[in-house]
Design a protein around this motif. Structure first.
Motif, PDB file in Angstrom:
ATOM      1  N   CYS A  91      28.287  33.370  82.517  1.00 27.53           N
ATOM      2  CA  CYS A  91      28.054  31.863  81.857  1.00 27.53           C
ATOM      3  C   CYS A  91      29.132  31.170  82.214  1.00 27.53           C
ATOM      4  N   SER A  92      28.534  29.872  82.031  1.00 24.43           N
ATOM      5  CA  SER A  92      29.308  28.520  82.402  1.00 24.43           C
ATOM      6  C   SER A  92      29.036  27.462  81.536  1.00 24.43           C
ATOM      7  N   VAL A  93      29.972  26.373  81.384  1.00 20.70           N
ATOM      8  CA  VAL A  93      29.746  25.021  81.070  1.00 20.70           C
ATOM      9  C   VAL A  93      29.728  24.120  81.853  1.00 20.70           C
ATOM     10  N   SER A  94      28.916  22.990  81.745  1.00 18.69           N
ATOM     11  CA  SER A  94      28.879  22.053  82.771  1.00 18.69           C
ATOM     12  C   SER A  94      30.058  21.337  82.986  1.00 18.69           C
ATOM     13  N   ALA A  95      30.924  21.371  82.047  1.00 13.96           N
ATOM     14  CA  ALA A  95      32.419  20.725  81.886  1.00 13.96           C
ATOM     15  C   ALA A  95      33.331  21.132  80.893  1.00 13.96           C
ATOM     16  N   LEU A  96      34.449  21.259  80.942  1.00 18.51           N
ATOM     17  CA  LEU A  96      35.440  21.873  80.138  1.00 18.51           C
ATOM     18  C   LEU A  96      35.597  20.831  78.740  1.00 18.51           C
ATOM     19  N   PRO A  97      35.717  21.287  77.940  1.00 21.92           N
ATOM     20  CA  PRO A  97      35.895  20.402  76.634  1.00 21.92           C
ATOM     21  C   PRO A  97      37.026  19.844  76.700  1.00 21.92           C
ATOM     22  N   THR A  98      37.375  18.634  75.920  1.00 23.82           N
ATOM     23  CA  THR A  98      38.585  18.073  76.192  1.00 23.82           C
ATOM     24  C   THR A  98      39.389  18.742  75.174  1.00 23.82           C
ATOM     25  N   ALA A  99      39.059  19.412  74.280  1.00 23.94           N
ATOM     26  CA  ALA A  99      39.986  20.318  73.352  1.00 23.94           C
ATOM     27  C   ALA A  99      39.016  21.618  72.793  1.00 23.94           C
ATOM     28  N   GLY A 100      39.596  22.548  72.696  1.00 22.35           N
ATOM     29  CA  GLY A 100      39.167  23.461  72.197  1.00 22.35           C
ATOM     30  C   GLY A 100      38.170  24.320  73.409  1.00 22.35           C
ATOM     31  N   THR A 101      37.280  25.322  73.050  1.00 22.35           N
ATOM     32  CA  THR A 101      36.644  26.049  74.004  1.00 22.35           C
ATOM     33  C   THR A 101      34.970  26.258  73.496  1.00 22.35           C
ATOM     34  N   VAL A 102      34.510  26.471  74.400  1.00 23.70           N
ATOM     35  CA  VAL A 102      33.049  27.264  74.038  1.00 23.70           C
ATOM     36  C   VAL A 102      32.950  28.768  74.464  1.00 23.70           C
ATOM     37  N   GLU A 103      32.745  29.623  73.650  1.00 24.80           N
ATOM     38  CA  GLU A 103      33.174  31.095  74.010  1.00 24.80           C
ATOM     39  C   GLU A 103      31.975  32.026  73.995  1.00 24.80           C
ATOM     40  N   VAL A 104      31.801  33.142  74.829  1.00 25.00           N
ATOM     41  CA  VAL A 104      30.750  33.985  74.693  1.00 25.00           C
ATOM     42  C   VAL A 104      31.586  35.324  73.820  1.00 25.00           C
ATOM     43  N   VAL A 105      30.762  35.357  72.535  1.00 26.58           N
ATOM     44  CA  VAL A 105      31.386  36.112  71.623  1.00 26.58           C
ATOM     45  C   VAL A 105      30.812  37.525  71.553  1.00 26.58           C
ATOM     46  N   SER A 106      29.475  37.707  72.193  1.00 19.86           N
ATOM     47  CA  SER A 106      29.094  38.975  72.621  1.00 19.86           C
ATOM     48  C   SER A 106      28.019  38.852  73.494  1.00 19.86           C
ATOM     49  N   ALA A 107      27.861  39.854  74.353  1.00 23.93           N
ATOM     50  CA  ALA A 107      26.846  39.920  75.446  1.00 23.93           C
ATOM     51  C   ALA A 107      26.364  41.221  75.756  1.00 23.93           C
ATOM     52  N   GLU A 108      25.098  41.175  76.257  1.00 22.78           N
ATOM     53  CA  GLU A 108      24.413  42.548  76.791  1.00 22.78           C
ATOM     54  C   GLU A 108      23.500  42.244  77.856  1.00 22.78           C
ATOM     55  N   ILE A 109      23.466  43.347  78.570  1.00 23.09           N
ATOM     56  CA  ILE A 109      22.470  43.325  79.865  1.00 23.09           C
ATOM     57  C   ILE A 109      21.981  44.674  79.901  1.00 23.09           C
ATOM     58  N   ILE A 110      20.514  44.802  80.129  1.00 25.78           N
ATOM     59  CA  ILE A 110      19.980  46.205  80.135  1.00 25.78           C
ATOM     60  C   ILE A 110      19.148  46.376  81.146  1.00 25.78           C
ATOM     61  N   ALA A 111      19.250  47.448  81.733  1.00 23.83           N
ATOM     62  CA  ALA A 111      18.347  47.737  83.008  1.00 23.83           C
ATOM     63  C   ALA A 111      17.637  48.922  82.869  1.00 23.83           C
ATOM     64  N   LYS A 112      16.250  48.956  82.974  1.00 23.68           N
ATOM     65  CA  LYS A 112      15.333  50.277  82.717  1.00 23.68           C
ATOM     66  C   LYS A 112      14.637  50.548  84.282  1.00 23.68           C
ATOM     67  N   ARG A 113      14.903  51.438  84.643  1.00 23.54           N
ATOM     68  CA  ARG A 113      14.153  52.011  85.916  1.00 23.54           C
ATOM     69  C   ARG A 113      12.938  52.164  85.756  1.00 23.54           C
ATOM     70  N   GLN A 114      11.822  51.376  86.746  1.00 24.97           N
ATOM     71  CA  GLN A 114      10.273  51.583  86.322  1.00 24.97           C
ATOM     72  C   GLN A 114      10.038  52.620  87.504  1.00 24.97           C
ATOM     73  N   PHE A 115       9.235  53.423  86.947  1.00 24.61           N
ATOM     74  CA  PHE A 115       8.739  54.564  87.850  1.00 24.61           C
ATOM     75  C   PHE A 115       7.165  54.268  88.491  1.00 24.61           C
TER      76      PHE A 115
END
Length: 115
Positions: A91-115
């Motif tokens: 994840c990224s932002v198009s520009a950094l804020p002039t103050a503070g941050t935009v944060e990822v506070v939780s994330a998940e990625i799931i992969a299931k193999r298909q047979f």
């Protein structure tokens, strides 16, 4: 952004991911965008096709502390011949804020193999 997973067998996989974003005292003077995507980070690193989602951030935003929301990445079918593909949520932002941050506070990625 974390997480990362390793696809440890060749084959076809159903992959989904999401990230929860939050403003942490962020200030922006103009429109900005947060972009989240699924990316293979080894074995010829590249963004995975059709696995990107963009969301507009508030404008104007002045030192807000609030949820941006959950960014759901489109589900994809991914095929590999490798035994060790590293697949990661970025994840990224198009520009950094002039103050503070935009944060990822939780994330998940799931992969299931298909047979």
């Amino acid at each position: 952004t974390d997480p990362i997973l390793t696809v440890d067998k060749p084959g076809t996989y159903w992959i989904s991911a999401k990230a929860q974003l939050k403003y942490n005292g962020a200030s922006y003077a103009t429109n900005q965008t947060a972009n989240c995507k699924i990316r293979r980070t080894n074995n010829t690193a590249a963004d995975l096709s059709n696995a990107t989602r963009s969301v507009d951030l508030r404008n104007p935003a002045t030192t807000i502390v609030d949820a941006v929301g959950v960014v759901d990445i489109p589900e994809i079918i991914y095929t590999t011949a490798n035994y060790d593909d590293h697949v990661q949520l970025w994840c990224s932002v198009s520009a950094l804020p002039t103050a503070g941050t935009v944060e990822v506070v939780s994330a998940e990625i799931i992969a299931k193999r298909q047979f």
